[in-house]
Structure formats: structure tokens, C-alpha cells
Design an enzyme around this catalytic site. Sequence first.
Site, PDB file in Angstrom:
ATOM      1  N   LEU A  96     -88.514 138.804  68.398  1.00  0.00           N
ATOM      2  CA  LEU A  96     -87.819 137.657  68.959  1.00  0.00           C
ATOM      3  C   LEU A  96     -88.776 136.430  68.831  1.00  0.00           C
ATOM      4  O   LEU A  96     -89.956 136.653  68.325  1.00  0.00           O
ATOM      5  CB  LEU A  96     -87.741 137.815  70.460  1.00  0.00           C
ATOM      6  CG  LEU A  96     -87.075 139.243  70.739  1.00  0.00           C
ATOM      7  CD1 LEU A  96     -87.232 139.919  72.079  1.00  0.00           C
ATOM      8  CD2 LEU A  96     -85.329 138.912  70.654  1.00  0.00           C
ATOM      9  N   PRO A  97     -88.088 135.190  68.917  1.00  0.00           N
ATOM     10  CA  PRO A  97     -89.162 133.925  68.717  1.00  0.00           C
ATOM     11  C   PRO A  97     -90.183 133.750  69.425  1.00  0.00           C
ATOM     12  O   PRO A  97     -91.302 133.249  69.251  1.00  0.00           O
ATOM     13  CB  PRO A  97     -87.974 132.879  69.076  1.00  0.00           C
ATOM     14  CG  PRO A  97     -86.713 133.524  68.623  1.00  0.00           C
ATOM     15  CD  PRO A  97     -86.969 134.914  69.150  1.00  0.00           C
TER      16      PRO A  97
ATOM     17  N   ASN B 224     -88.219 134.626  75.431  1.00  0.00           N
ATOM     18  CA  ASN B 224     -87.037 135.559  74.836  1.00  0.00           C
ATOM     19  C   ASN B 224     -87.411 137.040  75.236  1.00  0.00           C
ATOM     20  O   ASN B 224     -86.801 137.835  75.194  1.00  0.00           O
ATOM     21  CB  ASN B 224     -87.073 135.274  73.564  1.00  0.00           C
ATOM     22  CG  ASN B 224     -86.576 133.993  73.323  1.00  0.00           C
ATOM     23  OD1 ASN B 224     -87.518 133.387  72.406  1.00  0.00           O
ATOM     24  ND2 ASN B 224     -85.397 133.409  73.105  1.00  0.00           N
TER      25      ASN B 224
ATOM     26  N   THR C  68     -94.363 137.695  67.953  1.00  0.00           N
ATOM     27  CA  THR C  68     -95.752 136.955  68.099  1.00  0.00           C
ATOM     28  C   THR C  68     -95.724 136.294  69.423  1.00  0.00           C
ATOM     29  O   THR C  68     -95.162 134.980  69.456  1.00  0.00           O
ATOM     30  CB  THR C  68     -96.281 136.173  66.923  1.00  0.00           C
ATOM     31  OG1 THR C  68     -96.081 136.949  65.613  1.00  0.00           O
ATOM     32  CG2 THR C  68     -97.373 135.651  67.154  1.00  0.00           C
TER      33      THR C  68
ATOM     34  N   LYS D 271    -103.042 139.332  65.170  1.00  0.00           N
ATOM     35  CA  LYS D 271    -102.263 138.472  64.459  1.00  0.00           C
ATOM     36  C   LYS D 271    -102.547 136.784  64.686  1.00  0.00           C
ATOM     37  O   LYS D 271    -102.532 136.103  63.835  1.00  0.00           O
ATOM     38  CB  LYS D 271    -100.568 138.760  65.184  1.00  0.00           C
ATOM     39  CG  LYS D 271     -99.686 137.553  64.586  1.00  0.00           C
ATOM     40  CD  LYS D 271     -99.212 137.617  63.227  1.00  0.00           C
ATOM     41  CE  LYS D 271     -98.260 136.422  63.036  1.00  0.00           C
ATOM     42  NZ  LYS D 271     -96.807 136.667  63.408  1.00  0.00           N
TER      43      LYS D 271
ATOM     44  N   LYS E 129     -96.736 126.873  66.303  1.00  0.00           N
ATOM     45  CA  LYS E 129     -96.282 127.816  67.543  1.00  0.00           C
ATOM     46  C   LYS E 129     -97.413 128.766  67.421  1.00  0.00           C
ATOM     47  O   LYS E 129     -97.951 129.069  68.575  1.00  0.00           O
ATOM     48  CB  LYS E 129     -94.961 128.446  67.159  1.00  0.00           C
ATOM     49  CG  LYS E 129     -94.689 129.800  68.413  1.00  0.00           C
ATOM     50  CD  LYS E 129     -93.739 130.623  67.870  1.00  0.00           C
ATOM     51  CE  LYS E 129     -93.841 132.072  68.612  1.00  0.00           C
ATOM     52  NZ  LYS E 129     -93.707 133.239  68.165  1.00  0.00           N
TER      53      LYS E 129
END
EC number: 1.1.1.31
Lengths: 313, 313, 313, 313
Positions: free
Chosen positions: B80-81, B85, B111, B186, B261
Amino acid sequence: MTNDKVMTSSRSMASKTPVGFIGLGNMGSPMAKNLLKHGYPVIATDVFPESCKELQDLGAQILDCPAEVADKADRIITMLPSSPNVIEVYNGPNGILKKVKKGTLLIDSSTIDPSVSKEMAVAAEKMGAVFMDAPVSGGVGAANLAKLTFMVGGVEEEFTAAKELLGSMGANVVYCGPVGTGQAAKICNNMLLAIGMIGTAETMNLGIRLGLDPKLLAKILNMSSGRCWSSDTYNPVPGVMEGVPSANNYQGGFGTTLMAKDLGLAQDSATNTKTPVLLGSLAHQIYRMMCARGYAGKDFSSVFQFLREEEGQ
Amino acid sequence: MTNDKVMTSSRSMASKTPVGFIGLGNMGSPMAKNLLKHGYPVIATDVFPESCKELQDLGAQILDCPAEVADKADRIITMLPSSPNVIEVYNGPNGILKKVKKGTLLIDSSTIDPSVSKEMAVAAEKMGAVFMDAPVSGGVGAANLAKLTFMVGGVEEEFTAAKELLGSMGANVVYCGPVGTGQAAKICNNMLLAIGMIGTAETMNLGIRLGLDPKLLAKILNMSSGRCWSSDTYNPVPGVMEGVPSANNYQGGFGTTLMAKDLGLAQDSATNTKTPVLLGSLAHQIYRMMCARGYAGKDFSSVFQFLREEEGQ
Amino acid sequence: MTNDKVMTSSRSMASKTPVGFIGLGNMGSPMAKNLLKHGYPVIATDVFPESCKELQDLGAQILDCPAEVADKADRIITMLPSSPNVIEVYNGPNGILKKVKKGTLLIDSSTIDPSVSKEMAVAAEKMGAVFMDAPVSGGVGAANLAKLTFMVGGVEEEFTAAKELLGSMGANVVYCGPVGTGQAAKICNNMLLAIGMIGTAETMNLGIRLGLDPKLLAKILNMSSGRCWSSDTYNPVPGVMEGVPSANNYQGGFGTTLMAKDLGLAQDSATNTKTPVLLGSLAHQIYRMMCARGYAGKDFSSVFQFLREEEGQ
Amino acid sequence: MTNDKVMTSSRSMASKTPVGFIGLGNMGSPMAKNLLKHGYPVIATDVFPESCKELQDLGAQILDCPAEVADKADRIITMLPSSPNVIEVYNGPNGILKKVKKGTLLIDSSTIDPSVSKEMAVAAEKMGAVFMDAPVSGGVGAANLAKLTFMVGGVEEEFTAAKELLGSMGANVVYCGPVGTGQAAKICNNMLLAIGMIGTAETMNLGIRLGLDPKLLAKILNMSSGRCWSSDTYNPVPGVMEGVPSANNYQGGFGTTLMAKDLGLAQDSATNTKTPVLLGSLAHQIYRMMCARGYAGKDFSSVFQFLREEEGQ
């Protein structure tokens, strides 16, 4: 720039004729030693006589000044700290160009402003000599192991002769273009290196504070898109790798002061060509601050230590 | 977090039981396809029905909401973004945790902020399920080719089962530590990637303006200490490499908005842990500016174009 | 947000009814003292009993927890270090909202994330109370002299009552807009202040190294377009001004840690609104580094010292 | 530097003797006009003849080159774009020093590298003349209104004569120290100005996105510790103030290209003196980027526009 084909071939054929070497510091000394190891007679000089002793014991002939070296050798390598030194050694009262012989190949491996390299090339050409800039990458370790990378700028026809000579001191000898492009390549490499090193130090520090084991984090970065030379070959975090300055309290290696100097050259070049270099500029400021805060003599990977909390906090 | 050994082994042995997949966007869709290719029955859902058609044609069973997927699968992957979410899909009125079965393995490959991953893990444990964060690196290209890198955080005993499943979508599945450390790894990777990409773009631009041929400069950087993934695998300068976004007007790849982001997540983590990240912070600001200046939809390597002079100047 | 006009006028008319004060630290203590000086009975509490002694000796009534204060006063001011403290004091088990009376005016002068102010306002409204954020500018000195600047956000009809109360502690009470805009104004001011202070320190340092006398340089800046509060009212260079921390080894004033905290709030707000803040971001990183390098307890103007060479270099 | 007291007093007494003026651009033209207004006969020249017409119509005598002007005037002011122009006008084949008379007072109001000012001073002294650097602050508006600030470096005994002359063009004439310190003061002021302007633009932008009215925010900043010249006299946000470039689509004023040039000089000085200037360095890079992205001809306060979203996003 004139091209003296007769002299070129004589340089190629008589490759064991004496090679002049001016500047026997941390880098020049092992470089000159590697020339000796390859069978080149070396005629050298340095402003500090004590720097010459080791070379003399190994068989080099030590003379008093650059002009005298130029009188005796038709290939000369210079390895000096900065632009003023280069201008003095080439153009000064006892400089190379006072006695240089027609057709001499002059290779300057100092890291200086590309515009100064171009000035020296013009001055050398007036005396019938050929000048090439050939700054190095790899540091003292690579100098010792004859594994330097030379980035060479100058007349392309002279590159073969230069390559032959430099090949005894380096693993890579790359032709970059006209005079000054060797410096440009060096400056660019070191700007990207500095950005990579500071980025790696910030990243490792952040990961550690987020609970990651440093060795594991390094391993992950190195198998992913974050990898760079600073993370996989010269990691700045103690305990992640052996045989690098972070494993030895940041001794040796490539000093913060030298990196700050190279970044100053990059900044000057960027300003002169109106090129925006946001990270490069900030990297320069960070290394400049480190020089003022006690890190001047440490390896440039000590930026990791600089970012970390001081003992007792 | 409880460890349900019986369920673990049943997951390993009955490896072809259905796998739930929630989030069928640019990344989720090819990931789910690779699961199907490896023989896993897939039960999927997405807020956008049109995103589900392709998977449906390939044999996946499409359900209406996350809760229904949780009712049918004991292994679920979410892609998911962003944090809101994830919170909605897990904890919302029709969320996974409304119907999740005891012992279910929940793998979130979004992420997001590591603290949200930790929250989800606590909520999942209350329902007797196991949550792991497993964000990916590699982009849409690697997703298609099943060559993603997964960075996994969670209870170590569950890693084997996770690895087996994720291995059908990736080339590297790495255990990073407790829940949240997958996100940490990440975030760290992408911060270093952004620094390397901007650094490479600045360096290539400077070198070009100093007279260096771009292909030659890239070659030199890549054999020297300046090398990094952005210079040797994803060079941002048109004409240096094929098969990368710079060769295709910066289309495709990993968008500037997504990079901004991720850098925001890195900045938040740094602020929360009081960690100085000078270059990482500036990299975030640069990508944020690019979003405002028309580069939002381009690959993140378009920073080279952003630094260059506009047409007509 | 409901508007209780009857209660408003009763607050205005019965202005010497007790005022609650929660948080008696470096700022809260002098603020509460100024309320007493203006004839307001004060009912106070603090997690550290020793912080309450001075106020008690001056006539304040000390109670055990926020809820008890809320039970006794219909106007309450809170002055706490950060968001978690505010959430605890308002919404915790012994928090204000456990016993707050309908129509109470709650003024929070802490500097926190605007979104937390908005959360508290919603929670207060559910209990029929009115919440306003009113963070301050001016530091401990201004707190002592009742010369603070209050930046107030909330329902405009309540501003008159708030202004009357806050006027006994400040010289400026400014209405900024809805709840959260007081925090926004404070955060913005401090970001610009930090940028101006670091800029002044860098500029003074550069000028000194270029041969300028510091007092003369400051004078020139202050009559020119470079002038700012940091150069003309709080100069960071020892010897330029008296009565400021640089004249007293950077003791007192507004600490580096507090500035770093405020800059973190600014950065969070910028990230959340996708606003590029290049200098603001870097200013945050610089103060964060100073915290790690021994400057945590010094006034924020000590950045000048941080940029200078260490003794012995 | 020799001090010719006889010539000094003759300059003071015969104050209406001709004054030479070289460089009639955006700044030089109004400056020369103000000299004429004050009754000084002006003898001028410029490389562009069309720049001379207006002065000629007002009664100035136009000659062909700097040497001719030096032949006719014993006080000369120069106002040129950059170091190479200054070197040409003073030291070139038709330069001032070819015909300068002993005891001439040379005042250079260009903004250039302080080291070039020092070179010109040495060259002038060899010819028996006196050189002072006197760069200005205030822009075209202040030039027109004779309200410039001059920052003067040179031999202190000559300052009185210089001040008398410059006083017809400026409101402030400040003695800074030896030759070069005028440039130093100018460079420092403009670096701090740039930092303040970008900081103000970032802050105003952030505040607006957090819901604050721009005029109110500016008012708050200007009564608080965030205030600076850019926020209270030259606000970059349209609608906050009248009579400034932001109210006129950023036309006029002080161009981005000129600011970038001055910041380049500041960066060079910082690099040469090994002074860390983190914000100053980044400000330089930001203005450099703006030049490349279409803002070259706009007032430097257009940085606010540069940070904002483009139309249609």
C-alpha cells in the site's frame, strides 16, 4: 601544443632513461620508489632534504632544485600539494622551465585548479616541452601498491609515452581529453566520493539508532541500490570492515584536510562555470567544519565519528 | 509476539495454500503475478476494481475487502502507498484484523513509518496473528522480473516461512531484526540512494561543463572511489547508458514523488531519534522542490535535468 | 467549537477569579508569578513538587494534579515541554479533561505540533470547554519581565478573554487564526530566527577572517540590508554587545536543545505539508549536530563558537 | 601606501574640480548624475557609447577611454561588473594607470574579489596614486535617490576626501579598514541578506501552507525575533507590502544574477580563508539554480515564487 614525434619515439624506445621526480611527500615518495622498482633511474628533488634520504638510499640521484632535474631528465613527474607550489616548481627562479630541454615530457600529478594546469601547459609549450596533467586517485595505500588511478589530460599523441611511465605506478591510466580534463575528472571523482562518504556515515548512523546492526545494514546497502565505494570498500563504521581506517581509529588513509582542499577546488570550478552543486557544496562545508573541530589529521571517513554523540553524552 | 510453531510448519508444508494479496498497484500487481507464476493460488482485493482485472484474468480470486481476504487465507501480503492506508487496511471497519484467523502470517511490504509497523504488530498479536514488515527495493522493473530485495523485520522464527513466500517475488530476502527494522533498512537504503543520485547528477553536470565527455567521465567514476549504483547502473545522463530512464526521457522507473515520500520518512525517523542527517535532509528538500517544479511524475534520476539549464538559456 | 457567551462575559467581569497554572518550569514559573503580581489568585501544579515551592511562598495554592486544578479554576494555562506532556496533562488519567467544568477556557502555551493542538481542541469541545493554543516568544528574560509575545489560535470570540489574561504576562498578544495557527506562527518565527542566527554567525566569522573588526561589521550590517534581530539585538560574537549570552560565555538565554526541538517541529510541519524548506532544514541539522557536540546546554547563539576553530588549532 | 598630504588637502579645498567616472551602467549612471547634481563637473567614459548619451545631455564630458579620463581628473570613480573589467580598466592598454597623475584618488565601487582590490592598490601605489575600494549597498533605487551605503577600504587619511565625494551619492559612507575590507563588508552583508531573503521566503511559504494569513504572519515576524530586512522592508510575498518587487511581478530591484555573483564572491572568500559557511554556501547554490531555471532577470526576492508550486499543479 607542438608534437615532437622524434622525441616521442625516443622516449618509448629508450624507456629506461632517467626519469625526474619532484615532490617526495606521502604520495611522491612511494610513487618514485615504484619507478625505481621498475628499473627507471630516478633523478629527484624536494624542498625538504630529509624527504629525499629514503629515495637516495634506494639509488635515486638527488639534486638541488627543479631546474637541475630538468637539465638531466627528459621525462619529469611532479607531485606537489597545491597550485602555488606547482607555479613555483615550473615557473619559479629555479624552476623546471628555466632549463627544460626541447621535447621534454612534463607530467604533473598534483591535484590543482585546472586553469593553472592550462597555464603551465602554455608556458611549457613556449619552451618546446609538452605538459600533461595526470592527478591520481587511490591514496597512499594505492601509491604503495602501485595501484593508483591516473586521470590524464593533454595532447593525445603523448598519451602512449605517459601511459608507459605511469603504468609502473598505477593500475589504471585513463586518457581524459585536453589539458585540464585530468584535473576535472579527479575533482569530480572526489566530490562524488565525499558525498558518498558523508551519505554513508549519515545512513549508517541513522540505521544504528533505528535498531539495525551495523554489519547487517552495510550488507543490505551493498546488495541494494544504496551501494557505493564508501559503503562496500571503505566503510566508516568501526567493526564493519577490517583493513580500513575506521578499524584503526581513523589513522592513515586520506586526510580530512586533503579532502577539504579537493572539495574547495570542486567548489571553485563550479562557481567559475556557474554550475549548481548543492550536495557538493554542503559536503565541502562539512569537511571544512571538521578541520576546525579537531578532525584535520584523521582519515576522511571520520565524518562518522563527527556525527556521533561525544563520549559522556 | 506469540510463536505458533504448529501453524508455522503447516505454512511451510502446505505451501501452495492460498495467499492473500491486498494492494494491486504498480508494485503489487507484478508481485501478485509472480506468486501466481510460482503456483500459489492468490486471493486478492484492491480499492480500485479496475486494478484487479488483470489478476483475475490470470486466475486470482477477487474479493471485496481485506476482511474477506483474511477470512480465506492464512498468509497475506499487503502493498500500500502509505501509513494511513496500512492502518485502514489492517485496523479499519473492513480490515484484516476484523476476521483474521489465529496464526495467520501478515507481511506488509508497504514503505511506512517504522512506528506504524510496530503498532500493527501489536494489534495483530492481540488477534493471535503474526505481523512482519518487509518493504522492498528495486522498483517496478525488479518487481516484474521477480528480482526485488525484501528487507524483513519481525519474529525470527517466522522468517523461514516468510522467506519461502517472498522468494517467489524477489532475489534477495534479508532478515533485519525485530519489527520495524525492515522499514529502517529500506528507509536508510533510499536515503543513501537519493544522496548518491543527486551527487552523481551534480558531478556529471560539473564534469560536462569542465569539458569531459559524459561516457568517459562515468567510466572513470565507475573504476574509482566515486562509483555508486547511480553512476554505474542507473546513470542519470542521457546517452551514457541504455535501458535506464535517462535514455527514455525519464519515463517509468521510480518516481520523484515516491522518492520524496521515502525521504520524508527518513527525515521523520531522523528527527524522532535526534540524528543529524545533513545531506539526507537536503536531498529530501531537493526532491520536494522537484515535485513542485513539474518533475513529480518523472523518474528520480531526472534530478540531472532539473540541475541543467532550461532550453533557450 | 461551541461558543459559550454567558461564560465569556463572566470570565471578563470576574477577572480575578482563580487562574489555574500547570507546568512551573523555567518559563511557567515566572509566568505564574506575573499572574500573581497582577492580582490573580493562582492554583497550580507540577510533576516536580520542588518547582512549586517558590510559587507557594508567593501565595499560590498548590494541588496534586491537573484534574484537581480543573476542578477549581475556570481558566487554566498550561506550559509544558512537548506534545506527549500536553496529551498526558489534558487527556491522561489525572488530566484536565477528567474534571474540567463546562465553559472553561484552556490556554496551552507549550510549543508543540499544531496537529496535537487541534486534537486537544476537539477533545476539550466534547467536554464543553474551549481550547486555544498560545505559544510564546521571548525566552526566560521576557517571561520574567512580562514582555512575552503570545501567538494565539482558537475561536475569535474567546480572544478577548484570553488577551486580558495573557496581557499580564506579555507585551504582545496576537490573534493568529483558528486553533493551531498560534503554533504555526511560533514555529515559523523560530525557524526564521534560527536561520538568521546561523547566518549572522557565519557572516561575522567570515568578516573577521577577512580582516574586519567585529563591532564595525555588526554596525555596518545593522545599517544595511543584512540586518536582523540576531545581528542587532542578540549578536553571537563576544565583545560586540553587552547583556547578551555571547557576553557571558553563552550561559542562559534560549538553549540549543530547545531550538533543535522547535526546528524539529518546523521540519515535521514542512514534511507534512510538502513544503520545501532548504535553509530551515539545514538549520535544524546544524542545531542537532551542536546538541551532539557538547553545545546542548548553551544558548543557541553559541553556533558562532561552534563554527570557530577550537582552542589550540 | 604613500600618503600625499598636499594632494589630499587640495582635493578637499578644490572640491569642484572635475571628477572622473568610468562605468555608466544601471548603477553608475544614476551615481554620476548625482555627482552632477552636486555641482561636480563629470568626465566620463563607458565601453558602450549609448550609455553615455544621457550623461552627456546632462553636461558631462565624454571621453574615449579610461586613460584619457585619468589624464583629465585627479579623482576617479569606477563602477564595473566584475574583476576582469576592473583589471582591464585600471591595468589594460588604455587603462587608468597608463596616464594617471601622481596623487590621484581612485575609488572603485565595483563589487569584486578583495584580493583584486589589493592588487589594484599595489599597482596604483607604484604610479603614485591612491586606491580605495568602496562597494555599495542599496541597489538601483538607492542609487537614484543618492541613498547608497558605501563601504570604504583604504588608507585612513584619504577617507575624508573620499567621504566628501561619496556623500553626494550616498546616505552612509563607512570606513571599514585597509584596502579590501570594503569588499569584505559588502560581501558579508550580501551573504547575510541572501540567507535572510531565502529564510523569509521559506518561512512565509510554510506559514501560508499551515493556514496563516501572509500579512498577519509578516506582522508577527516583524515584532518578534524572526524579523529581518527581507521580512520588514522587502517582503517577497505578493500582497504583503507595496512598493517592492513582489508587488510588481518581481521586476526591477536587485537581480538574481547579481545576487548569485555576489554569493560566488562570498564563497570564494570563504574557501580561500577556510571558513565554514553552511547556509551561505547553500544560499549561493539556490540562487545559482534559480539562474538556470528562468529567474535570472527577476528580483532576488523571486525565490518565494521559485519555492512555490508552478501554475497548474
